[in-house]
Every structure is written in structure tokens, then in C-alpha cells.
Motif scaffolding. Structure first.
Motif, short mmCIF file in Angstrom:
data_model
loop_
_atom_site.label_atom_id
_atom_site.label_comp_id
_atom_site.label_asym_id
_atom_site.label_seq_id
_atom_site.Cartn_x
_atom_site.Cartn_y
_atom_site.Cartn_z
N GLN A 4 11.77 -3.50 -1.44
CA GLN A 4 11.22 -2.44 -0.59
C GLN A 4 10.00 -1.82 -1.24
O GLN A 4 8.99 -1.57 -0.58
CB GLN A 4 12.29 -1.38 -0.34
CG GLN A 4 11.79 -0.23 0.55
CD GLN A 4 12.85 0.84 0.76
OE1 GLN A 4 14.02 0.62 0.47
NE2 GLN A 4 12.42 1.99 1.25
N TRP A 5 10.08 -1.57 -2.56
CA TRP A 5 8.95 -0.98 -3.25
C TRP A 5 7.74 -1.92 -3.24
O TRP A 5 6.60 -1.49 -3.12
CB TRP A 5 9.34 -0.66 -4.69
CG TRP A 5 10.27 0.52 -4.81
CD1 TRP A 5 10.56 1.43 -3.85
CD2 TRP A 5 11.03 0.88 -5.96
NE1 TRP A 5 11.46 2.35 -4.31
CE2 TRP A 5 11.77 2.05 -5.62
CE3 TRP A 5 11.17 0.35 -7.24
CZ2 TRP A 5 12.63 2.68 -6.52
CZ3 TRP A 5 12.02 1.00 -8.14
CH2 TRP A 5 12.74 2.15 -7.79
N ASP A 7 7.05 -4.10 -0.91
CA ASP A 7 6.48 -4.04 0.45
C ASP A 7 5.61 -2.80 0.63
O ASP A 7 4.52 -2.86 1.21
CB ASP A 7 7.60 -4.05 1.49
CG ASP A 7 8.31 -5.39 1.58
OD1 ASP A 7 7.71 -6.40 1.13
OD2 ASP A 7 9.45 -5.43 2.10
N GLU A 8 6.10 -1.68 0.12
CA GLU A 8 5.32 -0.44 0.24
C GLU A 8 4.04 -0.53 -0.57
O GLU A 8 2.98 -0.03 -0.14
CB GLU A 8 6.17 0.74 -0.24
CG GLU A 8 7.35 1.06 0.67
CD GLU A 8 8.18 2.22 0.16
OE1 GLU A 8 7.84 2.76 -0.93
OE2 GLU A 8 9.14 2.60 0.84
N LEU A 9 4.10 -1.17 -1.72
CA LEU A 9 2.91 -1.32 -2.55
C LEU A 9 1.87 -2.19 -1.85
O LEU A 9 0.66 -1.89 -1.87
CB LEU A 9 3.29 -1.93 -3.90
CG LEU A 9 2.13 -2.12 -4.90
CD1 LEU A 9 1.46 -0.79 -5.21
CD2 LEU A 9 2.65 -2.79 -6.18
N ARG A 10 2.33 -3.29 -1.23
CA ARG A 10 1.41 -4.15 -0.48
C ARG A 10 0.77 -3.38 0.68
O ARG A 10 -0.42 -3.54 0.96
CB ARG A 10 2.15 -5.39 0.04
CG ARG A 10 2.35 -6.48 -1.03
CD ARG A 10 2.79 -7.78 -0.39
NE ARG A 10 4.14 -7.66 0.18
CZ ARG A 10 5.26 -7.92 -0.49
NH1 ARG A 10 5.20 -8.30 -1.76
NH2 ARG A 10 6.43 -7.80 0.10
N ALA A 11 1.56 -2.53 1.33
CA ALA A 11 1.03 -1.73 2.44
C ALA A 11 -0.03 -0.75 1.96
O ALA A 11 -1.07 -0.56 2.60
CB ALA A 11 2.16 -0.98 3.14
N LEU A 12 0.21 -0.15 0.78
CA LEU A 12 -0.76 0.78 0.21
C LEU A 12 -2.04 0.05 -0.18
O LEU A 12 -3.15 0.55 0.01
CB LEU A 12 -0.15 1.49 -0.99
CG LEU A 12 0.92 2.54 -0.69
CD1 LEU A 12 1.57 3.03 -1.99
CD2 LEU A 12 0.32 3.71 0.07
#
Length: 245
Positions: A4-5, A7-12
């Protein structure tokens, strides 16, 4: 949790990719410019035709010699509605220069111009997006006789495809309606109340006669009222010129 982290990093990371955002912005601007120019061309074609059609309708509504125009005003920056805004200009009588509608038209003129616009455009509007109800107040201000009858017939024409409500003091207008309501005020025990009551049959004849000749009804005014109601019920919608799309 680790996935999950990530995925969030890729989104950022994607959100901070300024080059990607600039490419998307450039593509959106190209699409906007193309669509806005297409709409502008349509507006330039339609504006003078709408102005001419509404001007023609105004001649029947107590504004002989008046003129209606649609001005297209270029915007300093692109807007959600395109590259220009539309402003209605009106000259209430011959010899005057068209000016912004909101600055020069009286309440009665505004209602009549709104009626002219509604009648002109009603046949061109998709029923799915057309206004379901139109309300006219003081549409009879400063008119009478044949002009009042024309106003009544125009509203009757509009009423074939939508609900039309009109506040009027003219029997010529009221006689063209499909339904007639009387608005009255009463003072009781120091309090004023308003009432809205439907009238039909003989009661409607009496109300039209009262509008014609006052509170004292005569056989002449009653006969005239019956004639007006019969004419209003049988009258064909006033013919108006269609505006071009």
C-alpha cells in the motif's frame, strides 16, 4: 501494508511529474481551442438571426420600431463558456441606440422581451432541456387592445409545450388562458391574508366582466366577457418567424 505504501509513493511521484502535467495541459488546451472556435462560429451565425427574429416579435408587443441585438463580447482569457460572452441589447423604440437590456428595459418591457425570446426559441429547444415552467409578471404593463390580445395568444402558444404562468390585469390576456385563478387580499381581525382561488364557468365569465368594466356587472360586460372567452378558447396561436439555429 508495504504494498500500500509503495502504491501511495508511486501516486505521489506521478503527481509531481510536472512534464506529464504540462503535456496533459497542452493537450487539453488544444481540445478546448478547437471546440471553443467551433462554438464561436455557431454563435456568429446565430446571433444576428436571433436578433432579427426577436425584433420582429417585439413589433407585435407594443414596442413598434424597437430593436433587439445579441452582442458577442470577447473575453480576456478562455472561460468555461467559451471565448466570448453574449449580451442582449435592446432599443425600446425607433431612433434609439440598442443598449444593455438590464440597464434600459422597464419591468413590463423585460417581461415582453422575455416573451418574444421564449416564443422565438421554443421551437428550437430540445424538450429534454427546455424550461418546464415560464412565469411572466407585468407582461401587460403599458399595453392594451390588440397588443394585449397578441400577448395572450403568444402565451397560449407557449403553453402548448410547457407550463406558463402569468400575472395579469388585462381581460384580453386572461381570456386566452386554459386555467384562471383570482388572487385577492382580505383583512380580518387586523391581519391581511392573500387567497388564490380557481374560477371557471359563470364565475370566470363574471371575473372577466369585472376586469372589463369594474365591480358593477352589466349584461353588456357579461356578454363581452363570454365573447372574449370563446374567442380565447378558439384562437389559433399567433404566428411568429422561426429563428435559425
Amino acid at each position: 501494508m508495504l504494498a500500500q505504501w509503495k502504491d501511495e509513493l508511486r501516486a505521489l511521484d506521478a503527481a509531481t511529474d510536472l512534464e506529464a502535467w504540462e503535456r496533459e495541459l497542452a493537450q487539453a488546451k488544444v481540445a478546448f481551442d478547437a471546440e471553443a472556435k467551433r462554438v464561436s462560429a455557431k454563435r456568429r451565425q446565430a446571433a444576428p438571426k436571433l436578433g432579427a427574429a426577436v425584433t420582429q416579435a417585439m413589433q407585435q408587443l407594443g414596442m413598434a420600431g424597437g430593436r433587439f441585438e445579441v452582442a458577442l463580447l470577447a473575453q480576456d482569457a478562455p472561460q468555461s463558456f467559451g471565448l466570448e460572452s453574449a449580451e442582449f441589447l435592446v432599443a425600446g423604440h425607433a431612433g434609439s441606440t440598442p443598449r444593455p437590456l438590464a440597464k434600459v428595459a422597464s419591468g413590463g418591457e423585460l417581461s415582453r422581451i422575455a416573451l418574444a425570446i421564449a416564443v422565438t426559441t421554443c421551437q428550437l429547444t430540445n424538450d429534454d432541456v427546455a424550461a418546464g415552467t415560464l412565469i411572466f409578471d407585468e407582461v401587460d404593463a403599458g399595453i392594451g387592445g390588440a397588443v394585449a390580445e397578441t400577448v395572450g395568444r403568444l402565451m397560449k402558444q407557449l403553453g402548448t409545450g410547457r407550463q406558463v404562468l402569468a400575472v395579469t390585469h388585462l381581460p384580453q390576456v386572461a381570456a386566452c388562458a386554459d386555467h384562471h385563478f383570482v388572487v385577492s387580499k382580505r383583512a380580518r381581525a387586523g391581519t391581511t391574508t392573500s387567497a388564490v382561488e380557481p374560477v371557471s364557468g359563470e364565475a370566470r365569465v363574471a371575473e372577466i366582466a369585472r376586469m372589463l368594466g369594474g365591480e358593477k356587472l352589466s349584461s353588456t360586460s357579461l356578454a363581452h366577457a363570454q365573447e372574449m372567452l370563446a374567442s380565447g378558447a378558439e384562437s389559433k396561436p399567433a404566428r411568429t418567424r422561426k429563428a435559425a439555429p
